[in-house]
Design an enzyme around this catalytic site. Structure first.
Site, short mmCIF file in Angstrom:
data_model
loop_
_atom_site.label_atom_id
_atom_site.label_comp_id
_atom_site.label_asym_id
_atom_site.label_seq_id
_atom_site.Cartn_x
_atom_site.Cartn_y
_atom_site.Cartn_z
N HIS A 126 0.61 -1.70 -0.47
CA HIS A 126 0.22 -0.01 -0.26
C HIS A 126 0.85 0.88 -0.04
CE1 HIS A 126 -3.93 -1.14 0.59
NE2 HIS A 126 -3.86 -1.75 0.60
N SER B 81 -6.24 3.52 -5.67
CA SER B 81 -6.27 4.25 -5.09
C SER B 81 -6.25 5.56 -4.92
CB SER B 81 -4.00 4.07 -4.28
OG SER B 81 -4.60 2.48 -3.76
N ALA C 17 -9.17 2.46 5.54
CA ALA C 17 -10.19 2.63 4.27
C ALA C 17 -10.78 4.50 4.21
CB ALA C 17 -11.35 2.10 5.09
N VAL C 18 -10.16 4.85 3.13
CA VAL C 18 -10.30 6.93 3.72
C VAL C 18 -12.13 6.91 3.18
CG1 VAL C 18 -8.10 7.22 2.93
CG2 VAL C 18 -9.90 6.43 1.16
#
Length: 466
Positions: free
Chosen positions: A365, A382, A420-421
């Site tokens: 990530h 992303s 987890a935006v």
């Protein structure tokens, strides 16, 4: 590759809006099974007498002999029960499950069904057990049932219900291409679709609980009031839920007895006292469903090859195609063709991996609002995720704060901060960052893995239903 054929998901937690005609809250579907003259009997070329669904408790088949008592019980259904029910129901839309050989032996009853405008679906060639029948023999009986039904009734059947079916019945019925619907299922309160090679087959499920057969089975109804109360409770629940279908199964020799017919009459009066009740044939329900909810095929994950599956879902866990490859080896089925189902399979593969493999997913990530984002080198997923929380539009002060936190976090844990935006905004992300950087390593590893799974869930919901 293991695949599980049964669909344990169906319509899921939120069934589709039925949109019944006229805004009805419930579709009530009465089925009259006409089997008298089509049951097991040596006169019909069978090896023994009938033993199923009669007034004789514990009845057994008599090999090579006629069973006079059993025959007369079935004869009551044709001679008296049918006519009592016809007088009661002739003004309602009824579906008859007609055994072809029984209909051939009932010209007066058949004429009455047709004059009432009832739908006459096929209940098979004979009312016999098919569990041990070869697919070839069952298909041959099905073809003969269609031929004889068409000859006797004058029109081919649009619906099919074997009842005492085999594991092949629904597939064989679909393969004929004959039927608008097949009813050999008790799996739902609404119609649903099944796919058999190129054939999309509508299933309009039937019932064994709201069914007078329970007058002739252990732990069943023994009085009309029990039948009425069960139908009433079923109706009330489905009516309150709205947009459901209520099937009711009837047999001439069972509900046609006077003490039981009275209970049916009370229920019909009760249902008709409510607004928004659509009494309909099964063919009418099928036609409505086909028009309102036509089947749409999708590229189902459980049916994909390993290569296609990995290509489609290998990026759900960031730069970690091995998760998809392992998930593909699990026992997948129709339940995994939704976002929720496939997420479970992918998470199983991820959770069962070694800590080192899971660490590899974490380190794959990118930093939040880090150098890769600035250089526009993030994956499309992303990039969209970080933009959704405004991380692509930081002030200089915010960017400095993220850079400082990222460096401190990676130095402490050995992997980037993952969140987890889509569950957050800039402020809550920064607050979580400040809180989680105080965790011990094991706690934060567990939380980071949880966040990876949550990110995967969001990504799957972009691709799949539910």
């Amino acid at each position: 590759m293991k695949r599980y054929p049964r669909d344990m998901s169906g319509h899921g937690p939120t069934p589709p809006e039925a949109h019944w005609p006229g805004g009805a809250k419930i579709a009530v579907q009465l089925v009259l099974n006409y089997e008298e003259g089509g049951e097991n009997n040596i006169l019909h070329g069978d090896a023994a007498s009938e033993a199923f669904l009669s007034e004789i408790v514990g009845a057994a088949a008599w090999p090579g002999q006629r069973h006079w008592n059993m025959e007369s019980i079935y004869e009551y259904g044709a001679r008296a029960g049918f006519w009592r029910l016809h007088r009661m129901l002739k003004d309602l839309p009824i579906t008859v499950y007609g055994v072809a050989t029984a209909l051939a032996r009932a010209p007066e009853q058949l004429a009455a069904m047709k004059s009432a405008g009832w739908e006459i679906a096929s209940h098979g060639l004979k009312w016999i057990e098919y569990k041990d029948t070869s697919p070839e023999d069952e298909a041959a009986d099905m073809a003969e049932a269609i031929r004889l039904h068409t000859e006797v009734v004058g029109t081919p059947p649009r619906g099919w219900y074997t009842g005492r079916c085999s594991e092949n019945t629904v597939r064989l019925a679909a393969e004929t291409g004959q039927f608008t619907y097949v009813a050999d299922s008790y799996a739902d309160d609404l119609p649903y679709w099944m796919e058999f090679e190129a054939r999309d087959q509508l299933i309009v499920p039937y019932t064994l609980d709201a069914n007078d057969m329970r007058f002739a089975t252990p732990q069943g109804f023994n009085a009309g009031d029990q039948f009425f109360n069960y139908l009433k409770d079923s109706f009330d629940m489905l009516y309150a839920e709205g947009g459901r279908m209520m099937s009711i199964g009837l047999h001439c020799r069972l509900i046609g007895r006077p003490g039981r017919a009275a209970a049916l009459r009370r229920f019909i009066d009760y249902a008709q006292s409510h607004a928004g009740v659509w009494f309909a044939t099964r063919a009418a329900i099928a036609d409505h469903w086909i028009q309102t909810h036509p089947h749409q095929r999708q590229n189902r994950p459980s049916r994909m090859s390993r290569e296609d599956f990995t290509a489609a879902f290998g990026g759900i866990f960031e730069h970690s195609a091995w998760v998809a490859e392992r998930a593909h080896r699990l026992e997948l089925g129709p339940m995994h063709d939704t976002a929720t189902g496939l997420h479970n399979a992918l998470c199983r593969a991820f959770r069962s991996a070694s800590p080192d493999l899971r660490l590899g997913v974490l380190t794959a990530h990118p930093d939040l609002a880090g150098k890769l984002a600035t250089a526009k080198r993030l994956t499309a997923e992303s990039t969209a995720e970080q933009a959704s929380a405004g991380l692509d539009a930081l002030t200089d002060a915010e960017r400095t704060q993220f850079t400082t936190l990222n460096a401190a976090y990676v130095e402490k844990y050995g992997f980037p901060f993952i969140i987890a935006v889509r569950d957050h905004n800039k402020a809550s992300i920064l607050a979580a960052f400040e809180t989680r950087i105080t965790n011990d390593h094991d706690t934060e590893f567990t939380e980071a893995c949880r966040q990876v799974e949550r990110i995967a869930e969001f990504r799957l919901r972009d691709l799949l239903p539910r």
